[in-house]
Motif scaffolding. Structure first.
Motif, mmCIF file in Angstrom:
data_model
loop_
_atom_site.group_PDB
_atom_site.id
_atom_site.type_symbol
_atom_site.label_atom_id
_atom_site.label_comp_id
_atom_site.label_asym_id
_atom_site.label_seq_id
_atom_site.Cartn_x
_atom_site.Cartn_y
_atom_site.Cartn_z
ATOM 1 N N HIS A 254 0.824 -1.209 0.000
ATOM 2 C CA HIS A 254 0.000 0.000 0.000
ATOM 3 C C HIS A 254 0.857 1.258 0.000
ATOM 4 O O HIS A 254 0.569 2.223 -0.727
ATOM 5 C CB HIS A 254 -0.920 -0.026 1.227
ATOM 6 N N ARG A 255 1.917 1.269 0.787
ATOM 7 C CA ARG A 255 2.812 2.438 0.805
ATOM 8 C C ARG A 255 3.519 2.608 -0.525
ATOM 9 O O ARG A 255 3.730 3.740 -0.991
ATOM 10 C CB ARG A 255 3.827 2.280 1.933
ATOM 11 N N LEU A 256 3.901 1.504 -1.148
ATOM 12 C CA LEU A 256 4.554 1.583 -2.454
ATOM 13 C C LEU A 256 3.612 2.168 -3.490
ATOM 14 O O LEU A 256 4.007 3.042 -4.282
ATOM 15 C CB LEU A 256 5.022 0.188 -2.873
ATOM 16 N N LEU A 257 2.377 1.718 -3.508
ATOM 17 C CA LEU A 257 1.399 2.266 -4.446
ATOM 18 C C LEU A 257 1.113 3.732 -4.143
ATOM 19 O O LEU A 257 0.944 4.545 -5.062
ATOM 20 C CB LEU A 257 0.107 1.452 -4.382
ATOM 21 N N GLN A 258 1.066 4.093 -2.855
ATOM 22 C CA GLN A 258 0.829 5.481 -2.495
ATOM 23 C C GLN A 258 1.981 6.367 -2.945
ATOM 24 O O GLN A 258 1.758 7.500 -3.412
ATOM 25 C CB GLN A 258 0.637 5.595 -0.974
ATOM 26 N N ARG A 259 3.216 5.859 -2.857
ATOM 27 C CA ARG A 259 4.358 6.640 -3.333
ATOM 28 C C ARG A 259 4.294 6.823 -4.845
ATOM 29 O O ARG A 259 4.620 7.902 -5.365
ATOM 30 C CB ARG A 259 5.655 5.942 -2.941
#
Length: 350
Positions: A254-259
């Motif tokens: 999720h953090r990777l997609l948000q970045r």
């Protein structure tokens, strides 16, 4: 039956006897107090926690007096017993902290409830997660036996493969993600069981984590570009390992997609970090200028007060000036100084 006859029957029976309070809520609460106190006492004794011996003795005597099989007439005052149980409950809960009474009682009941699958875990959630982890492990082994599952076929992905070959390889990746997700959820649940802080109201969240792990593993392997991990230490990982990592930590995906989304917004809207820094610097400069101006006005007020002391001003006027100056000094600690305080101070007449 007429009203007069019904009244006569009541008079013959005599005055109504008070019935004991046996509402379902009261009996349930009393049973909860008994069960939790008994479970916490056993927990404290098993783990060698510092509990006063007289507390255990009083609890044992009270439990024997308030047992469900004893008639109400043979028991002591219900209110006194409830008060004593509540007081012991609070002391025992403090003694077993950070363990919770609910978790200790649930684990104690599961320990005394002998079941066929008790070796899989102390609570139903642990047993379900253990079965899910074993199921994913067996599925990975069984699907891996297929000749269609290979590193070449897995690397082709969705766009370069089709048919049964694609189905077997996608199932293999999904089961790898499920294996990582079940491992993570089972490990986290065991931490709460070991600390005796397990709460059944969070059971549904573990099922959601399993589903999110499956989705995250598939997204990390198939949906994201393959060149995304070429510059990091993950470039040597194969798709099955990436799927297990994605299932293990759905929050990382999720953090990777948000970045990636933030990077895309920066490309479209431009970098707004410079504007934010400029606005912050402007605000700091304005605050520094106002503080300098405030300090200058304070210095002028101090000189005015000194001149008033040199003149023959009355004592009441001097006290008012000194009080205004004190309030102005206290207001100087704030970020923005109130100008009205200085105006009132400078316009004070003798």
């Amino acid at each position: 039956m007429s009203t007069h006859r019904f009244t006569d029957l009541l008079r013959l029976r005599g005055p109504a006897q008070p019935t004991p309070i046996t509402s379902p809520d009261a009996s349930t609460l009393a049973a909860q107090l008994r069960d939790e106190c008994e479970a916490m006492a056993r927990y404290a004794l098993h783990h060698g926690l510092p509990v006063a011996p007289e507390l255990i003795a009083q609890l044992s005597a009270l439990l024997s007096k308030t047992a469900p099989g004893i008639p109400v007439a043979a028991q002591q005052s219900t209110r006194d017993n409830a008060y004593a149980l509540a007081a012991m409950h609070r002391k025992l809960a403090t003694a077993i902290a950070p363990a919770t009474p609910q978790a200790v009682t649930l684990l104690d009941a599961q320990h005394h409830d002998h079941r066929a699958l008790a070796w899989l875990g102390p609570v139903p959630l642990i047993r379900l997660l253990t079965v899910a982890a074993l199921g994913f492990l067996i599925a990975v082994i069984v699907i891996g036996l297929s000749p269609d599952v290979s590193s070449e076929n897995i690397d082709r992905g969705f766009l370069q493969s089709n048919g049964t070959r694609l189905l077997w390889n996608v199932l293999f990746l999904l089961f790898c993600a499920g294996l990582g997700a079940s491992f993570a959820t089972l490990f986290q649940a065991h931490r709460y069981i070991a600390a005796s802080t397990y709460d059944p109201k969070y059971d549904a969240s573990y099922g959601a984590r399993l589903i999110l792990g499956l989705i995250a593993g598939l997204i990390l392997v198939e949906m994201l570009p393959a060149r995304l991990f070429d510059q990091g230490s993950m470039h040597s990982f194969g798709k099955p390992a990436l799927a297990m990592l994605g299932g293990f930590s759905a929050t990382a995906v999720h953090r990777l997609l948000q970045r990636l989304v933030d990077t895309l917004e920066t490309l479209v809207r431009g970098d707004r970090a410079g504007d934010a820094d400029a606005a912050l610097q402007t605000q700091r400069s304005r605050a520094a200028h106002e503080r300098t101006q405030w300090q200058s006005e304070l210095a002028a007020s101090l000189l005015d007060l000194q001149q008033s002391l040199d003149t023959s001003a009355s004592g009441e006027a001097l006290r008012r000036r000194l009080a205004d100056f004190t309030r102005s000094m206290l207001a100087a600690d704030s970020a923005a100084a109130p100008p009205a305080a200085l105006q009132n101070f400078q316009s004070t007449e003798e």
